[in-house]
Enzyme design. Structure first.
Site, PDB file in Angstrom:
ATOM      1  N   ARG A 143       0.802  -1.229   0.000  1.00  0.00           N
ATOM      2  CA  ARG A 143       0.000   0.000   0.000  1.00  0.00           C
ATOM      3  C   ARG A 143       0.834   1.278   0.000  1.00  0.00           C
ATOM      4  NH1 ARG A 143      -3.082   1.346   3.574  1.00  0.00           N
ATOM      5  NH2 ARG A 143      -4.763   2.142   2.285  1.00  0.00           N
ATOM      6  N   CYS A 174      14.751  -3.875  -5.715  1.00  0.00           N
ATOM      7  CA  CYS A 174      15.550  -2.969  -6.548  1.00  0.00           C
ATOM      8  C   CYS A 174      14.604  -2.005  -7.247  1.00  0.00           C
ATOM      9  CB  CYS A 174      16.373  -3.773  -7.541  1.00  0.00           C
ATOM     10  SG  CYS A 174      17.440  -4.936  -6.706  1.00  0.00           S
ATOM     11  N   GLU A 175      13.947  -1.211  -6.466  1.00  0.00           N
ATOM     12  CA  GLU A 175      12.883  -0.291  -6.882  1.00  0.00           C
ATOM     13  C   GLU A 175      12.925   0.828  -5.863  1.00  0.00           C
ATOM     14  OE1 GLU A 175      10.159   0.537  -8.468  1.00  0.00           O
ATOM     15  OE2 GLU A 175       9.915  -1.102  -9.878  1.00  0.00           O
TER      16      GLU A 175
END
Ligand SMILES: *Cc1c(COP(=O)(O)O)cnc(C)c1O
Length: 440
Positions: free
Chosen positions: A312, A343-344
């Site tokens: 969320r 990896c974001e």
């Protein structure tokens, strides 16, 4: 400002974290029971009241079974959710099937279970007819009034932008057609806003649907069997939020019922709800441990949970309160981004959050994750979804969903390279040394 405290003591949570590897979801059975009781009591005046718990919020049989003790049914919108109901022996009037863009075969499945079906479009009448051979005696229609759905103090939501439901004209046509096809009873449904923090949303929605019911009955001559207020009642995610008062909400709906439906002779219309967030949202914590701290242009707390466990914040910028266990009395003086390991860059469970200075090894409790939390998880980056644990009223605990393992991740890959023995690879990787995380 009101304090938000975990429902379990630090000792309880620390003991659980020795049994269940972090991260894990911890649900509060006593809290879920309290909310179920409060809802039932708030609507005890309403004929044939039933809450259909929105399964997508927390699709766990243990949770659904607790709610079933209070007479709650289930609101399903997919084949898998119907299968869960079926597996739990839930059928007939205990199932609401409320889908949109419905894939072929799902109306037939819902029909076989005797579910009450809510249609999202006029064309679904033909789909239902084709799949079931005949129409059921009672059909629901989902209403979208368009425009803004507003009230004296602001707007609840913008139905005009929502993909759901029929316009009022379409709904009148659909009801007429259903009557001609032999359907005897109609129900009305609408979900016009999400996570509302006001006692006025349900009463305003009810009044709108009740007026429509009166019009339908008069113009189409069809019996209105139920009004389903659906979900959308919110919870106080932030410490400064004023929580909804479900007793006041129930009383507000009752006033609308007595002012609109009863004078029109509609005094036996059943009231249904499909609450998800309100029922279980406040009653779970995501327990996670700090595994790294990092200071660059910002301060980071790297934890062992990530968006796979709670999406969320990444998806909506949603706020979930965080308690650093054991540091409740220390000043919240460091501005942290609490990150997972995807990896974001959007994989942050909190951004710019003032917390007490935390250290590697500290446990964090992320609050109000009991609805649309675990169920939204995904496995991007090869990250796996965590376990779910239920804390009973007497302090005992049980695992109600195990954590995923690499074998679950690979389970759908039928074609693996020749000679790869996945189970052996997994065993070997699990046997590799795990040093304690470095202390700063
Ligand atoms: C998601 C949903 C709900 C539950 O919504 P909450 O915000 O959790 O109350 C109820 N009904 C339908 C049709 C839904 O799609």
């Amino acid at each position: 400002m009101a304090q938000k405290r975990p429902f379990a003591t630090n000792e309880q949570i620390e003991a659980l974290a020795r049994v269940y590897p972090t991260p894990f979801y911890l649900y509060d059975e006593a809290g879920i029971r309290r909310t179920a009781e409060a809802l039932t009591s708030a609507f005890s005046w309403a004929p044939s009241f039933r809450e259909y718990f929105a399964v997508k919020a927390t699709p766990n049989p243990a949770i659904i079974s607790i709610l079933a003790e209070y007479g709650c049914g289930v609101d399903c919108s997919s084949a898998c959710e119907l299968l869960m109901a079926e597996a739990l022996g839930i059928s007939g009037e205990q199932i609401m099937f409320c889908s949109n863009d419905t894939p072929a075969g799902e109306f037939a499945h819902a029909g076989r279970l005797g579910a009450t079906i809510i249609l999202d479009d006029e064309t679904h009448i033909d789909a239902l007819l084709a799949e079931q051979g005949a129409l059921p005696e009672r059909v629901g229609l989902r209403f979208n009034p368009g425009g803004d759905f507003d009230f004296a103090n602001g707007i609840f939501g913008r139905p005009e932008e929502a993909k759901f439901g029929l316009t009022e004209d379409q709904l009148l046509e659909a009801a007429t057609r259903l009557r001609e096809l032999g359907v005897e009873q109609i129900g009305l449904h609408a979900l016009l806003a999400s996570n509302t923090l006001t006692n006025e949303y349900y009463p305003a929605l009810a009044r709108r649907l009740f007026r429509l019911a009166v019009r339908l009955q008069a113009e189409c001559g069809i019996r209105i069997a139920f009004v389903d207020l659906s979900g959308g009642v919110g919870i106080d995610y932030r410490p400064e939020d004023e929580p909804n008062d479900i007793a006041a909400i129930g009383a507000g709906v009752r006033r609308a019922y007595e002012e609109v439906l009863v004078p029109a002779g509609l005094d036996d219309v059943a009231i249904f709800t499909e609450l998800g967030r309100f029922m279980t949202g406040p009653h779970a914590l995501l327990i996670t441990r700090v595994i790294h701290t990092k200071e660059t242009y910002r301060n980071y707390l790297g934890v062992d949970a990530c968006a796979s466990n709670l999406m969320r914040p990444m998806l909506y910028g949603a706020y979930h309160h965080i308690t650093v266990l054991g540091r409740e009395d220390e000043p919240a003086c460091v501005r942290y981004d609490v990150t997972g390991m995807l990896c974001e860059n959007s994989d942050k469970l909190a951004v710019d959050r003032l917390l007490p200075r935390a250290q590697v090894g500290d446990l964090l409790a992320i609050h109000d994750v009991g609805a649309h939390g675990h169920s939204m998880g995904y496995t991007y980056n090869g990250r796996l979804r965590s376990a779910e644990v239920l804390l009973d009223a007497d302090g005992s605990h049980r695992l109600i969903r195990r954590a995923e393992t690499p074998l679950d991740y690979f389970a759908t890959l039928d074609v693996l390279p020749i000679g790869s023995d996945l189970a052996a690879l997994v065993r070997r990787s699990e046997g590799e040394p795990k040093g304690k995380p470095a202390r700063p």
